[in-house]
Design a protein around this motif. Structure first.
Motif, PDB file in Angstrom:
ATOM      1  N   ILE A  90       0.843  -1.204   0.000  1.00 60.05           N
ATOM      2  CA  ILE A  90       0.000   0.000   0.000  1.00 60.05           C
ATOM      3  C   ILE A  90       0.876   1.250   0.000  1.00 60.05           C
ATOM      4  O   ILE A  90       0.614   2.213  -0.734  1.00 60.05           O
ATOM      5  N   ARG A 118       0.987   4.099  -2.889  1.00 62.43           N
ATOM      6  CA  ARG A 118       0.768   5.529  -2.610  1.00 62.43           C
ATOM      7  C   ARG A 118       1.939   6.368  -3.117  1.00 62.43           C
ATOM      8  O   ARG A 118       1.740   7.459  -3.666  1.00 62.43           O
ATOM      9  N   GLU A 161       1.696   9.248  -5.996  1.00 66.94           N
ATOM     10  CA  GLU A 161       2.193  10.605  -5.749  1.00 66.94           C
ATOM     11  C   GLU A 161       3.241  11.006  -6.792  1.00 66.94           C
ATOM     12  O   GLU A 161       3.243  12.141  -7.278  1.00 66.94           O
TER      13      GLU A 161
END
Length: 54
Positions: free
Chosen positions: A13, A17, A21
């Motif tokens: 995870i 992320r 980004e």
């Protein structure tokens, strides 16, 4: 204490992320570069038009 599976899942995870980004940052940089290019192109066009009328 989280299980091994939960640790792996948390790592995936976090990696996802970070990837999201990074992609968001890349898109923002490309959009800014595109805007600068369009602005320069428009300025060049206006200069050509101005020179053509003189």
């Amino acid at each position: 204490m989280p299980s091994h599976v939960e640790q792996i899942l948390a790592a995936r995870i976090a990696a996802a992320r970070a990837r999201i980004e990074a992609n968001k940052q890349r898109r923002a940089e490309l959009a800014a570069a595109r805007q600068r290019g369009l602005t320069a192109r428009n300025a060049a066009k206006l200069n050509r038009q101005r020179k053509g009328k003189q």
